[in-house]
Design an enzyme around this catalytic site. Structure first.
Site, PDB file in Angstrom:
ATOM      1  N   THR A 158      17.393  46.685   5.398  1.00  0.00           N
ATOM      2  CA  THR A 158      16.149  46.432   5.935  1.00  0.00           C
ATOM      3  C   THR A 158      14.969  47.638   5.484  1.00  0.00           C
ATOM      4  O   THR A 158      14.763  47.409   4.395  1.00  0.00           O
ATOM      5  CB  THR A 158      16.092  47.168   7.410  1.00  0.00           C
ATOM      6  OG1 THR A 158      16.904  48.255   7.736  1.00  0.00           O
ATOM      7  CG2 THR A 158      16.548  45.817   8.284  1.00  0.00           C
ATOM      8  N   LYS A 184      24.697  48.781   5.667  1.00  0.00           N
ATOM      9  CA  LYS A 184      23.213  49.012   5.410  1.00  0.00           C
ATOM     10  C   LYS A 184      22.756  49.960   6.696  1.00  0.00           C
ATOM     11  O   LYS A 184      23.583  50.301   7.700  1.00  0.00           O
ATOM     12  CB  LYS A 184      22.507  47.911   5.967  1.00  0.00           C
ATOM     13  CG  LYS A 184      22.533  47.112   7.074  1.00  0.00           C
ATOM     14  CD  LYS A 184      21.707  47.753   8.394  1.00  0.00           C
ATOM     15  CE  LYS A 184      20.322  47.825   7.993  1.00  0.00           C
ATOM     16  NZ  LYS A 184      19.703  48.343   9.099  1.00  0.00           N
ATOM     17  N   THR A 195      21.430  52.777  13.580  1.00  0.00           N
ATOM     18  CA  THR A 195      21.021  51.322  13.045  1.00  0.00           C
ATOM     19  C   THR A 195      21.714  51.103  11.642  1.00  0.00           C
ATOM     20  O   THR A 195      21.347  51.531  10.656  1.00  0.00           O
ATOM     21  CB  THR A 195      19.634  51.418  12.620  1.00  0.00           C
ATOM     22  OG1 THR A 195      18.893  51.286  13.631  1.00  0.00           O
ATOM     23  CG2 THR A 195      19.211  50.121  12.131  1.00  0.00           C
ATOM     24  N   GLU A 281      15.673  57.436   5.621  1.00  0.00           N
ATOM     25  CA  GLU A 281      14.330  56.855   5.312  1.00  0.00           C
ATOM     26  C   GLU A 281      13.313  58.061   4.972  1.00  0.00           C
ATOM     27  O   GLU A 281      13.169  58.973   5.521  1.00  0.00           O
ATOM     28  CB  GLU A 281      13.755  56.275   6.719  1.00  0.00           C
ATOM     29  CG  GLU A 281      14.005  54.751   6.762  1.00  0.00           C
ATOM     30  CD  GLU A 281      13.624  54.259   8.104  1.00  0.00           C
ATOM     31  OE1 GLU A 281      13.856  53.118   8.605  1.00  0.00           O
ATOM     32  OE2 GLU A 281      13.091  55.184   9.189  1.00  0.00           O
ATOM     33  N   THR A 408       4.233  46.513  10.260  1.00  0.00           N
ATOM     34  CA  THR A 408       3.068  45.987   9.546  1.00  0.00           C
ATOM     35  C   THR A 408       3.282  46.099   7.859  1.00  0.00           C
ATOM     36  O   THR A 408       2.303  45.767   7.179  1.00  0.00           O
ATOM     37  CB  THR A 408       1.824  46.829   9.759  1.00  0.00           C
ATOM     38  OG1 THR A 408       1.973  48.310   9.763  1.00  0.00           O
ATOM     39  CG2 THR A 408       1.298  46.630  11.132  1.00  0.00           C
TER      40      THR A 408
END
Length: 408
Positions: A158, A184, A195, A281, A408
């Site tokens: 992702t 992942k 996650t 991230e 988005t």
């Protein structure tokens, strides 16, 4: 320290199909705009299976399907995976869609549906677009090739910036056993589980009950010892498939090579866990926290994870700030048993606190060290023999940007 055994070897060019009898594939089916988003992992024969799953009470439809395969069937021959949509919080339709993925995969492979696991990752709360997935399942072409394993590892991502793969081999009963893994994970990382999707394959001969025990042991030391942002996801799982095709005698805790097998499984799991933490991230640095001298190993891991998960510690590392006060404060609120007067802290090899009192150190040396891509913090409590490790990453401006615009 990573657990090793004399005959355990890391395999270069490692990939999820390195063990005998496994095939994989990945492709772009249309869930995402451009990137690969559908993957499959297949064993030539039904494999004994073990799994660990998110502790979030809200659990996604595909996770429930796979958990049932692991716990009720005890065998798995294939798992179908999509990224771009988590199929979580999608109600009755979500369950229908997860079962449809299971059914269509079983039809393609000519196997029973109860031998097929399902995994999904991506945005929560959006219904699946099943037409591209059903069409994609028919087009997947599993193969025992490096290229196919790369496509698999790409299709499960992702917000990850890199694929995560590793593999080890060892000798058991004169047979070469291989254990390989792909994972992942980048954000919403706070196991138990995070996650994170982890897929581990092995050609070892081991019954599901013993495989489950081994996986639970190593998960507590690896996947459950990483954190990025403190959020626990709805979809996370680690699944291990063991097809027995290496031909060794069945592994049990009584087998003379049991500890070596568990050590190799731990190596695979630890490699993947650290890759996930490093790829948090927006992250620029991997942080490792080692706690020594705790009253128990469990307490040590609890403190290590609290320190590495502290937003203030993470931002200090990002900003190359030798603010050891944030570290000792995290030790104090960890909830573990400590003596507040006997704590020693090192950043890298530089001691900054001894017996809970400040030590003179070179600020410039610490700043230079904190600029490195991997940072280690050592906390010695001087209370017992407990030791523990945890891994995380720094907290950056990019983390906010990525998560502010995820949909988005």
């Amino acid at each position: 320290m990573k657990t090793t055994a004399i005959n355990i070897k890391h395999i270069s060019g490692n990939n999820i199909v390195s063990p005998i009898g496994f095939k994989a594939a990945g492709m772009h089916c249309g869930i995402k705009h451009k990137k690969n988003d559908l993957a499959i992992l297949v064993s030539e024969v039904p494999a004994n299976v073990a799994g660990v799953f998110t502790t979030n009470v809200i659990q996604a439809a595909p996770l429930l399907v796979t958990k049932d395969v692991v716990q009720q069937t005890g065998k798995m021959q294939a798992i179908i995976v999509n990224s771009g949509n988590a199929n979580a919080c999608t109600g009755k339709q979500g369950m229908k869609d997860a079962y449809l993925m299971q059914e269509k995969t079983a039809e393609k492979l000519g196997i029973a549906p109860e031998l097929v696991g399902v995994a999904s990752t991506g945005v929560i709360g959006e219904q699946m677009r099943m037409e591209p997935i059903v069409k994609g399942i028919q087009e997947l072409a599993p193969a025992a090739k490096l290229e196919s394993s790369i496509l698999f590892s790409q299709a499960i991502l992702t917000t990850d910036t890199v694929t995560k793969n590793t593999a080890y081999s060892l000798t058991i009963d004169g047979k070469t056993i291989t254990i390989a893994g792909t994972a992942k994970g980048s954000g919403m990382i706070e196991p138990n589980m995070a996650t994170m999707l982890g897929f581990i394959t092995t050609d070892a001969n081991i019954e599901s009950i013993h495989l489950q025990g081994a996986l639970k042991t190593v998960t507590d030391l690896t996947f459950n010892s990483i954190t990025v942002d403190g959020d626990t996801s709805t979809n996370d799982m680690v699944v291990v498939m063991a097809n027995g095709m290496a031909g060794n005698d069945s592994l049990t805790p009584a087998h003379p090579d049991w500890e070596a097998f568990v050590a190799a499984l731990q190596n695979v799991s630890q490699d993947l866990a650290k890759m996930i933490a490093k790829d948090g991230e927006g992250a620029t640095k991997l942080i490792e926290v080692e706690v020594k001298g705790a009253v128990s190993d469990i307490e040590a891991r609890k403190i290590a994870k609290t320190v590495v998960g502290s937003p203030l510690v993470k931002t200090a590392v990002f900003g190359t700030d030798a603010n050891w006060g944030r570290i000792i404060a995290a030790v104090g609120y960890s909830g573990a048993t400590i003596d507040p007067n006997t704590i020693t802290i090192e950043i890298g090899t530089t001691k900054v606190v001894e017996n809970s009192e400040p030590v003179h150190f070179s600020e410039d040396d610490i700043i230079l060290y904190l600029k490195q891509p991997e940072v280690k913090i050592v906390v010695d409590l001087h209370q017992g023999n407990g030791n523990g490790l945890a891994w995380g990453c720094d907290l950056t401006y990019d983390y906010v940007q990525i998560n502010a615009t995820y949909r988005t």
